[in-house]
Design a protein around this motif. Structure first.
Motif, mmCIF file in Angstrom:
data_model
loop_
_atom_site.group_PDB
_atom_site.id
_atom_site.type_symbol
_atom_site.label_atom_id
_atom_site.label_comp_id
_atom_site.label_asym_id
_atom_site.label_seq_id
_atom_site.Cartn_x
_atom_site.Cartn_y
_atom_site.Cartn_z
ATOM 1 N N GLY B 577 0.832 -1.208 0.000
ATOM 2 C CA GLY B 577 0.000 0.000 0.000
ATOM 3 C C GLY B 577 0.860 1.248 0.000
ATOM 4 N N ALA B 578 1.890 1.232 0.884
ATOM 5 C CA ALA B 578 2.775 2.394 0.975
ATOM 6 C C ALA B 578 3.511 2.590 -0.339
ATOM 7 C CB ALA B 578 3.764 2.201 2.120
ATOM 8 N N SER B 579 3.932 1.465 -0.927
ATOM 9 C CA SER B 579 4.705 1.530 -2.162
ATOM 10 C C SER B 579 3.864 2.122 -3.296
ATOM 11 C CB SER B 579 5.173 0.118 -2.517
ATOM 12 O OG SER B 579 5.579 0.064 -3.856
ATOM 13 N N ILE B 580 2.630 1.662 -3.412
ATOM 14 C CA ILE B 580 1.802 2.154 -4.521
ATOM 15 C C ILE B 580 1.384 3.603 -4.265
ATOM 16 C CG2 ILE B 580 -0.578 1.527 -3.842
ATOM 17 C CD1 ILE B 580 -0.411 0.097 -6.796
ATOM 18 N N HIS B 581 1.240 3.936 -2.997
ATOM 19 C CA HIS B 581 0.902 5.312 -2.641
ATOM 20 C C HIS B 581 2.046 6.238 -3.032
ATOM 21 C CE1 HIS B 581 -2.233 7.444 -0.547
ATOM 22 N NE2 HIS B 581 -1.311 8.285 -0.101
ATOM 23 N N ALA B 582 3.263 5.807 -2.673
ATOM 24 C CA ALA B 582 4.444 6.607 -2.992
ATOM 25 C C ALA B 582 4.580 6.738 -4.502
ATOM 26 C CB ALA B 582 5.691 5.958 -2.392
ATOM 27 N N PHE B 583 4.280 5.628 -5.201
ATOM 28 C CA PHE B 583 4.401 5.654 -6.668
ATOM 29 C C PHE B 583 3.427 6.663 -7.277
ATOM 30 C CE2 PHE B 583 2.584 4.173 -10.694
ATOM 31 C CZ PHE B 583 3.711 4.271 -11.496
ATOM 32 N N LEU B 584 2.192 6.660 -6.770
ATOM 33 C CA LEU B 584 1.179 7.570 -7.310
ATOM 34 C C LEU B 584 1.603 9.017 -7.131
ATOM 35 C CD1 LEU B 584 -2.197 5.942 -6.214
ATOM 36 C CD2 LEU B 584 -1.222 6.030 -8.505
ATOM 37 N N GLU B 585 2.272 9.270 -6.016
ATOM 38 C CA GLU B 585 2.666 10.648 -5.738
ATOM 39 C C GLU B 585 3.968 11.029 -6.410
ATOM 40 O OE1 GLU B 585 2.539 11.328 -1.580
ATOM 41 O OE2 GLU B 585 0.388 10.899 -1.464
#
Lengths: 131, 870
Positions: B577-585
């Motif tokens: 979740g953190a990884s995909i969140h960071a990716f989106l941002e």
């Protein structure tokens, strides 16, 4: 009782055990050795009370981590400082040992005997009963 | 025929009889009346005569009494001897007698005529004479008495009595004559009456005749009346009907009036509610009425404008033409939808549509004008837009090579637009188009179908839309899309076929390519064992391919991100979740992640998930497309390998440590020869290298198997770099290197495991130190750009050969020049760096030219501010 204190060394590898024992004896410590977890636990409980226990993790019969848990769960041995000597540098192993009450965690390959002796000496002094 | 005429039917000559009868009747009655009158008059006359005579007779009789009174004193004196008294009595009686005879005489003189008068007057004269003689005797008597000669008086008494008798006789004559005269008069009356009586018979006969005639006439009249009554009844009936008709007309009229009133009210309501401004002006051009729409349109209230000149709202440029228009309206002319302009109260001039008609009074005299004003601003704009659109359409048709055509069924005439010629490779207008010519351009194989389509369209009235191969004049083949249909006349008969044609050669080719591509994608999506997904980030909708169902046995996956997240192993969920969140941002395009994903049977599969983001202009990811590969088998083998490596490493590390410690003990032994000390030192160094190699191998094994549980946290790369550099100062100083660190203090932190990132920085820095000759220069840079933090180390060392740059981060790879320069490298350091950086969502690369130093850099997503706060 020697002036330097008594160390219980629990290590299954005979070369490591010998090197460590020699090093500590050279520095005036009385060294009691055990070659597996069960023996180590037995010596800690039955023999003369050690000032410091040096404990390997990966051992036959009883893994070091279970020995640590048993020592800390036994009131007669719970207050003896235990230092872990391991081949594992995994943080989780480190965290688990510290959580269970180990006062030190060393990866053997990164540790010199000189450093180990200094740490043991420090612990003996720290845990010596007040006279 | 009027009612009066109907009431006066022909009467023949009966009315004359009626008039004769009436005349006769009148004459008879008049005669009767006259007769009666005459008889009455006679009777009245008779009565009067009778009465007159009776009165006279009474008067005449009274004369007798009076005469006796006159006679009496001459007699009585003998008894009384009172001469004086009796004389006075005589005088008194004589006076009365004379008065009475005087009256009678005057009456006779006045009332009587003829013989009667003469007779009566003579009688009265005789009476008077007789009386005078009697009185004279009396007076003689009285004289004798006074003379005392009673005897002589006595003698005179007899004379006096005689005279009295003669008087009575004269009076008797008078009465007799009177009675006789009366009788004569009455006889005359009677004779007259008798004469009249003869007329009574005549009148009676006449009456009888009249009654008979009247009766006859009455019968006739009665019949006539009956007939008339029937006729009257009929006429009355007619009248009543007429009356009813009149009543109906009155009702109709009343209703009409009421309707007219309603109409008026409606008209007033229409004027009030009208969207058009409705304004009336008098002959002088002054505003009379001003409806609400006019108030809205012009901005003037009725109160403000009524009585004001209408010119107030006419812009100067239009006043002349308006005056002209108004003058014509005053002459009785009307104008419809005259396009002009008006000025609102706020000064804005707007285009309007004006209709003007004269206002007339009841005599038809023009009393002013009614103006209906409509704001056509929107219409004008629309017209302008329409013109533009039309031009655009023409241009578009030209650009789209869209031709239009028409085929007249009656005349067989064919009309083509310019583009139509071009579609067949002709110059516009160079030939006269015809049906046969058009058909000739169609590929021979398709001509029959074209003819059928047109025939079918004519027959059924249905439009057609078809693609045909046409062969242009230059021989090139094109695909023409023709659409068309019948054009009907007012009676529903097909008179023409008309439509458009467009060259769709490229379009069809593109469509075919897209279709092939889609088919390829479908086949690929079906053929792959991977689960493909398409995430609409904005609307949070996820599409899964069939592979997803096959791979994880979820028959009906919910198309949301939450569904996906819920199936990730709890131990992996936070990290992923953190990884995909960071990716989106971040600004990155590609995201990868490895995690355990729950199958429908409850077991977890290891998946390698790779996604590609599509970002909008602001850099926000709007869509992600990717695939989930089942790497459970690979993970299992990796785990086994990892276990093997762990086991082997342990088995290696234990004797290594033993060697190390033994050598340490040996080195500390006193009295050793120098040679032995040197050998022991070499053995220790060798042991240390072996130890490093084994530790790196262990780390790689852990990273590759995913068993290294990174603990990411907010990290300042700047601080970490300073710390690592500090630990290397001895090495750097030993080689007399010039190390400079330039970190942008405003660079945001990164989200990574500190121990691992420290290893990255350490490995890259130690490489720079190792491969830079003494006296060289090393620069460390740190800055933030595009939501990423970039860390780089540049050295003036040996550099990396071009051929080796692509393989530099592979496991065990070592560049040739590095091997020749330092045989101790393991070929694992850079591989570890890549594994760690990529696991943290970053990228590592190298830029170098052999012999001219190298630059190693990595980027990591910069942390969002809110996460930093957390």
């Amino acid at each position: 009782m020697t002036a330097s204190g008594r160390v219980l060394l629990v290590e299954d590898d005979k070369f490591l055990r010998r090197a460590c024992e020699a090093s500590l004896k050279q520095r005036g410590f009385e060294v009691v050795t055990a070659t597996d977890g069960e023996e180590g636990l037995q010596r800690a409980r039955e023999g003369p009370r050690p000032d410091v226990i040096l404990l390997d993790l990966l051992m036959p019969k009883l893994p070091g981590i279970d020995v640590l848990r048993a020592l800390k769960g036994d009131p007669s041995t719970a207050d003896i400082p235990v230092v872990i000597l391991s081949n594992s540098s995994r943080d989780e192993d480190k965290r688990e040992a510290v959580t269970l009450g180990a006062v030190g965690y060393y990866v053997k390959a990164n540790l010199s005997l000189k450093e180990l002796a200094a740490q043991v000496s420090h612990l003996v002094k720290e845990h010596a009963p007040p006279d | 025929m009027s009612v009066r005429q109907r009431l006066s039917p022909a009467r023949g000559n009966w009315h004359r009889i009626y008039y004769l009868l009436a005349l006769f009747d009148v004459l008879t009655v008049a005669s009767g009346l006259f007769l009666t009158h005459r008889i009455t008059v006679i009777f009245q006359d008779a009565v009067a005569v009778n009465q007159a005579w009776a009165h006279r007779l009474d008067a005449y009789s009274a004369l007798g009494t009076l005469a006796s009174e006159v006679n009496a004193p001459g007699n009585d004196v003998f008894d009384t001897a009172a001469v004086d008294i009796e004389e006075r009595r005589l005088a008194q009686a004589l006076e009365a007698f004379n008065r009475a005879t005087g009256v009678a005489r005057r009456e006779a003189e006045n009332s009587l005529t003829g013989a009667e008068r003469t007779l009566i007057l003579a009688d009265l004269d005789a009476i008077a004479t007789e009386n005078e003689q009697m009185v004279a005797e009396a007076r003689s008597i009285f004289g004798y008495f006074r003379a005392g000669q009673p005897v002589l008086a006595g003698r005179r008494m007899a004379t006096m009595d005689r005279r009295y008798a003669e008087l009575n006789a004269a009076m008797a004559r008078l009465r007799r004559d009177a009675i006789a005269s009366a009788s004569v008069a009455l006889d005359g009356q009677e004779a007259e009456a008798a004469a009249l009586r003869a007329y009574e018979v005549v009148i009676g006969v006449a009456i009888l005749l009249m009654v008979a005639a009247a009766t006859m006439y009455g019968n006739v009249i009665s019949r006539r009346i009956t007939a008339d009554a029937a006729e009257r009844e009929a006429i009355l009936h007619k009248l009543r009907e007429t009356e009813k008709g009149l009543e109906q007309r009155v009702i109709d009229r009343t209703e009409a009036l009421s309707t007219a009133n309603e109409e008026l009210a409606r008209l007033a309501a229409i004027v009030t509610a009208s969207e058009d401004a409705i304004v009336s002006v008098d002959t002088g051009g002054r505003v009379l009425t001003w409806n609400p729409a006019a108030e809205r349109l012009f901005g003037y209230s009725a109160e403000e404008i009524v009585g004001q000149p209408k010119m107030l709202v006419v812009p100067e440029d239009f006043q002349e033409s308006h005056r002209n228009l108004f003058a014509h309206a005053m002459l009785g002319e009307s104008f419809s939808h005259h396009r002009t302009a008006r000025r609102r109260k706020d000064g804005v001039v707007i285009p309007v549509d004006l209709t003007v008609s004269p206002l007339r009074d009841q005599s038809g005299q023009v009393q002013g004008a009614l103006q209906i004003v409509r704001d056509v601003s929107a219409q004008v704009r629309a017209e302008s837009m329409l013109a533009e659109t039309t031009q655009r359409l023409v241009d578009a048709q030209r650009m789209a090579q869209l031709g239009s055509w028409e085929f007249d069924l009656a005349t067989q005439a064919v009309r083509w637009s310019d583009e139509m010629f071009r579609l067949f490779g002709l110059e516009p207008g160079e030939v006269e188009p015809s049906y046969e010519m058009a058909l000739g351009f169609i590929h021979p194989e398709g001509q029959g179908a074209v003819e059928s389509s047109i025939a079918h369209s004519i027959e059924t009235g249905q439009p057609f839309d078809r693609d045909d191969r046409v062969v242009r004049r230059d021989g090139t083949e094109h695909i023409l899309r023709a659409t068309g249909g019948p054009v009907l006349d007012t009676e529903g008969r097909t008179v023409r076929i008309a439509g458009t044609a467009q060259d769709v050669t490229e379009l069809r080719a593109a469509e075919a390519a897209v279709k092939r591509s889609e088919e390829r994608f479908r086949m690929a999506a079906r053929a792959t064992n991977d689960a493909l997904w398409d995430w609409d980030v904005v609307n949070n909708a996820v599409w899964w391919n069939e592979g997803f169902r096959t791979l994880f046995a979820h028959r009906d996956p919910t198309p949301t991100l939450e569904f996906w997240m819920s199936l990730i192993h709890p131990d992996d969920a936070a990290r992923v979740g953190a990884s995909i969140h960071a990716f989106l941002e971040s600004a990155s395009e590609v995201w990868t992640g490895e995690y355990r994903f729950k199958r429908a049977d409850g077991n977890y599969a290891w998946v390698l998930d790779r996604g590609f983001a599509i970002r909008d202009g602001a850099g926000h990811a709007t869509r992600m497309i990717g695939s989930m590969m089942d790497i459970t088998d690979r993970k299992e083998s990796e785990r086994m390998k990892s276990d093997f490596v762990s086991f082997v490493s342990h088995q290696l590390l234990t004797p290594l440590s033993g060697m190390s410690w033994m050598l340490e003990l040996a080195a500390d032994t006193e009295g050793l020869p120098e040679d032995a000390k040197a050998h022991i030192a070499d053995a220790r160094e060798s042991g240390a290298r072996l130890s490093t190699l084994v530790n790196d191998l262990l780390d790689i094994a852990k990273l590759e198997s995913g068993r290294l549980s990174a603990v990411p946290e907010a990290l300042s790369l700047s601080s970490l770099t300073q710390s690592v550099v500090a630990g290397m100062q001895l090495l750097v100083a030993g080689k007399a290197l010039n190390l400079d660190v330039a970190c942008d203090p405003s660079a945001r932190p990164v989200f990574a495991d500190s121990q691992l990132l420290r290893q990255v920085v350490t490995n890259l820095l130690s490489n720079a130190v190792r491969y830079t000759p003494p006296g060289g220069r090393i620069d460390v840079l740190l800055r933030e750009h595009n939501e990423s933090v970039t860390w780089a180390v540049r050295d003036t060392g040996v550099g990396v050969p071009t051929g080796g740059q692509g393989r530099l981060f592979e496991k065990f790879y070592r560049a040739d020049n590095a091997v020749s320069m330092d045989a101790e490298g393991t070929g694992l350091g850079l591989h570890l760096v890549r594994l760690i950086v990529e696991q943290a969502g970053g990228r590592v690369w190298c830029e170098s030219e052999e012999g001219h130093g190298a630059m190693f850099a990595f980027t990591l997503p910069a942390m969002a501010a809110e996460k930093e706060a957390v």
